[in-house]
Design an enzyme around this catalytic site. Sequence first.
Site, PDB file in Angstrom:
ATOM      1  CD  GLU A 414       5.911 -10.567 -33.656  1.00 31.06           C
ATOM      2  OE1 GLU A 414       5.414 -10.945 -32.571  1.00 31.06           O
ATOM      3  OE2 GLU A 414       5.319 -10.661 -34.736  1.00 31.06           O
ATOM      4  CD  GLU A 484       2.101  -6.612 -31.584  1.00 30.75           C
ATOM      5  OE1 GLU A 484       1.614  -7.692 -31.175  1.00 30.75           O
ATOM      6  OE2 GLU A 484       2.769  -6.524 -32.633  1.00 30.75           O
TER       7      GLU A 484
END
Length: 961
Positions: A414, A484
Amino acid sequence: MTGLPWYTSFAPEHGTLPPRAWTAASDAARLPLGGDWAFRLSPAADAADTAFTEPGFDAGGWRTVTVPGHWVLQGKDGEFGGPAYTNVVYPFPVDPPHVPDENPTGDHLRRFDLPDDWPAEGGAVLRFDGVESCAQVWLNGTELGWFKGSRLAHEFAVGELLRERDNVLAVRVHQWSSGSYLEDQDQWWLPGVFREVTLLHRPEGAVGDHFVHASYDHATGTGELRVDCDVPARVRVPELGLDLAAGESVRMPVEPWSAEVPRLYDGELTAGGERIGLRIGFRSVYVEDGVLKANGRRILFRGVNRHEFHPETGRTLDPETMRADVELMKRHHVNAVRTSHYPPHPAFLDLCDTYGLWVIDEGDLETHGFEELGWRGNPVDDERWTPALLDRAARLVERDKNHPSVVLWSLGNECGTGAGLTAMARWIHDRDPSRPVHYEGDRSCADVDVYSRMYPPHAEVAEIGRREDGGPAARRALPLVLCEYAHAMGNGPGGLDEYQRLFETYERCQGGFVWEWIDHGLVHPVHGFGYGGDFGEELHDGNFVCDGLLFPDRTPSPGLLAYKKVIEPVRIAPGERPGTVAVRNLHDVADLSAYAFRWEFLADGEVVAEGPLTVPPTAAGERTEAALPEPPAHAADAETLWTVRALLAAATPWAESGHEMAWGQWPVTGRRPLAQPSPARRPAVEDGRIVLGPAVLDARSGALVSLGGLAVSGFGLDVWRAPTDNDEGAPWQPDVRWGPLWRQLGLHRMRHRTDGVAPDGEGVTVRSRLAPAGRDFGLAVTYRWSGGGAAARLDVDVVPEGTWPVPLPRLGVRLGLPAALDRAVWYGGGPGEAYPDTRAAARLGRWESTVAGLQTPYVRPQENGARIDTRWLELSDGAGAGLRVAGEPSFWFTARRWTHAELDAAAHRPDLVPGDTLWLNLDHALHGIGSQSCGPGVLPEHRLDASPASFALSFAPLGRG
């Protein structure tokens, strides 16, 4: 930017040695420097001078902390500050590379003597395996340098500075540094020297760095070995008969390493009088025809994301805890770990090598907080930060490059996009072309070898699997990995089974990593386990830090048990031929020779016969059918089932012989219908009450007031549940978040109205309406009571009225009973909780529990504890008196000694105080769970939309004449 303090400069380090491979096994002397250190905490980086670094400094007035450790988790009554949790936002003003003046700074002091047998010749290295967020280091009054990169190893050459006695090691640690901008991971901010500090002797001419290249050719069954070394050295592998110079290549027949068969060859590298242990695993990992393969076979990741965490010591983990984690993973079929979002303790990778786990090893890099600012100033797109990014890439790869378990390098997490990430990817590809590179944040996939996604809906995964997802052509040629998915926050995650079927259907979809392994609840003196906001943080993200498959004390959650069932590598189902069982081997590599199979025959939930089952050692990816025995004798009207179980035939390093690895269950004969009460009799009306056998109703309202002599309160249709974390959803989710909408519409405060109570010749009909205040939609409910003698029957019909804009949380009846009914025995799904989309681990049988044992102890209390497919339930007190409930069709039940409202209001487990009423829900249906706390919501097939429904229950007393 000239004149900045070192801790806010763009430079990543000064005075440290180049990164190198970590070795656990070496015969060179080493001195661990953990234990009690003198400690002083200052509120700012410049609040104290550096006099403490001098050998003669008197630290007698200082406090003490344990190293490794975080200072905010030590001391008394918060004297050293406290932990802070944020998911995305930085807990300080975003003005890179600057940090606030309020910068807690811990001065650490350690005196040590060299062991008597410490070699007089050669040099020495001082190694730090992890310090958050940066450290400045002195030895015997001489500054060695400084470094940033909290989860990265750093070393200093110290041989010329050492003394035989009274060495003084001084370390200044700042909580905030420019490096903090690169470490905005979703976790607790925990400053300190939290990994080991070690003094290592380095003999003259000893190995500085080495790189083990051990590939495998599946076509020939041979491996190629070359060990590069920065000094002349010898490589010996006795089992293979190898003795060669470093840098030489040799090819020979070997057994490959894989997560299922983690074959390691022990060897040694010798140079300069030092022997370094080698643990060599031959394997090749690559992308071929758009599929990620190892040793010629497609990999299917059954993975978890793993932060390093302990509820008492934070990111400081002892070897026993790391080993326990790996053994739990293996026992629950987890075959892969993403080291979110930084390199783990190096000993963890040793365990992955030994036990067998595929590893995505991730760089210590995340700049998520810049997303809040539209990515303005993002360090990964600012060339001034590129040296720091490359330093982090190098320290990741160089430390961990010799672990066969590491199969992908991950740039970080991220961080948006930017040229700095490209520079990292290029460096890694050049340094280690034997492993693919991973990064999720760039949808162009220009720098990576796999297409990675977070929390895509099931439909999108199917679309990608069919290669119909559009996007750049280069991306469509890559394998898909869900780095994820299935957010395991609170009750859930739901939808695991549907994801797994997609992974097994589409070759391109190669599994994923559930977020995450463990809840990060820290031990708290009041709350039991604390989460964001419980330690006085200015900014925090609440219980979003509690999103694991394990509770903080490492007890498996129902989510982990469901995941184990969904990903089990052996699929057991009824065979195509009558009287057979089909066994499908879903392993990537291993056959079924390690398993022993057993059958059980159940009648009305009880095992009436069992025995061994012969199943051939079926190869990976193959299917076989085996003959079952003739069904044994049983009651003619019993519901009967086959259960077939796959057990470990012999003990392994991670489980005992007989450990259950997989199971399948299917019906032989169906269940008998719910019996009609007999004899039916006209209800008696006495003193304003209507009596139908064990059931007594209020003649005016139709409310149930007792059953079998047990007082009943609060009876009626119930549609509410204390919303789960997944019901509440995440603010950034595009889909409707049902929990807030349920509250907005008033489903937590439904109003009941009785429209009529009509006794007749065989029973009583009670008509009522259930609706929220201020709304024009509701549910028309008809209760039909009948029966006499020992049992009473209740038939319930529900018809929606108006337009329902939301699904129902639940649909069933609720009643309050005496709290003395503390023991539950039931025939149905168990032993643990299950909901429509989390039910994989529930199997039919007879189960029992205390009422307390029926509760699932989520860190933030919420709806929990439902048991699925219940045929009958018996609740009793210590003397055996109580109530029996049966249902048609089967029902769900929850039993707890607090109300929905009390459960909903509780923020922590200790907030739930058992009352004097046992609240029993008998549900016809429940809404699914989903994963919307960060992922997709409930799938359509698991929604409980308002529609006409009918169900029946019967009630009979226990232990009463």
